[in-house]
Design a protein around this motif. Sequence first.
Motif, PDB file in Angstrom:
ATOM      1  N   ALA A   1     -54.865  13.690  26.520  1.00 54.40           N
ATOM      2  CA  ALA A   1     -55.329  12.360  26.140  1.00 54.40           C
ATOM      3  C   ALA A   1     -56.693  12.086  26.740  1.00 54.40           C
ATOM      4  CB  ALA A   1     -54.338  11.295  26.605  1.00 54.40           C
ATOM      5  N   TRP A   2     -57.492  11.354  26.002  1.00 50.98           N
ATOM      6  CA  TRP A   2     -58.730  10.821  26.588  1.00 50.98           C
ATOM      7  C   TRP A   2     -58.594   9.310  26.683  1.00 50.98           C
ATOM      8  CZ3 TRP A   2     -59.487  11.448  21.101  1.00 50.98           C
ATOM      9  CH2 TRP A   2     -59.947  10.300  20.438  1.00 50.98           C
ATOM     10  N   THR A   3     -59.275   8.733  27.631  1.00 58.30           N
ATOM     11  CA  THR A   3     -59.381   7.281  27.727  1.00 58.30           C
ATOM     12  C   THR A   3     -60.806   6.918  28.137  1.00 58.30           C
ATOM     13  OG1 THR A   3     -58.671   7.249  30.058  1.00 58.30           O
ATOM     14  CG2 THR A   3     -56.972   6.928  28.395  1.00 58.30           C
ATOM     15  N   ASP A   4     -61.288   5.820  27.588  1.00 56.80           N
ATOM     16  CA  ASP A   4     -62.517   5.198  28.056  1.00 56.80           C
ATOM     17  C   ASP A   4     -62.302   3.692  27.925  1.00 56.80           C
ATOM     18  OD1 ASP A   4     -63.226   4.343  25.387  1.00 56.80           O
ATOM     19  OD2 ASP A   4     -64.158   6.283  25.003  1.00 56.80           O
ATOM     20  N   PRO A   5     -63.258   2.863  28.279  1.00 54.42           N
ATOM     21  CA  PRO A   5     -62.997   1.423  28.270  1.00 54.42           C
ATOM     22  C   PRO A   5     -62.597   0.834  26.921  1.00 54.42           C
ATOM     23  CG  PRO A   5     -64.897   1.897  29.638  1.00 54.42           C
ATOM     24  CD  PRO A   5     -64.537   3.181  28.952  1.00 54.42           C
TER      25      PRO A   5
END
Length: 202
Positions: free
Chosen positions: A169-173
């Motif tokens: 998974a990727w996450t950013d704001p």
Amino acid sequence: MSTRTIVLIVLGACALGSFGLVEVLQEVIESNNRESPRRPAATTAAPAAPARSLVLPSSAAGYTRQTGSAAQAVVDDMLEGMGPLAQAATPKAGLYAKGGEEFIFLGFTGTDLAKTGVPASANATTTLVEGMFAGMGLTGQTTHPPGPLGGQVRCGKASSDGAAVQVCAWTDPSTAGLLMSPQIAVEELAAATVGLRAEAER
């Protein structure tokens, strides 16, 4: 292992929706707040980065999105089983393949997650991934380079009835994306995550 096995594992993780997605996300937020020491407010706030959106690319990292009726049935089954999460947040979802390797992609934006009632001040995308990772009971979690878009990329392994599924998974704001595959090794899936993200984020 078939892609439907992946769907069952994902739905198991998303069963948290049956007792209230918003409540689960709120609990993770409150836990993070308790564990993180409060810092004095800065006198000058940095400008917020523009919110990003997501599209379903036709191909990414050498994988092609499957558009036939069988692939759509897998995606539809998953979204239907996710219940309140899919209904409120309307995630992007697709099945991708290269040769005999397949992964399922789920993508969310903070704007869409706000429709679930998560406070706008919360990092909803990271909170969602943390909740789903916990729901899947991922083991052997690792971090990987996120690529030029920044944020975080994490991977781990889920299992159901002795069958293993790699999850990255990727996450950013403002966005989050999950890739799940029974055939693809973690390092390759992490690279596919970065590659798909480069095509999906706008």
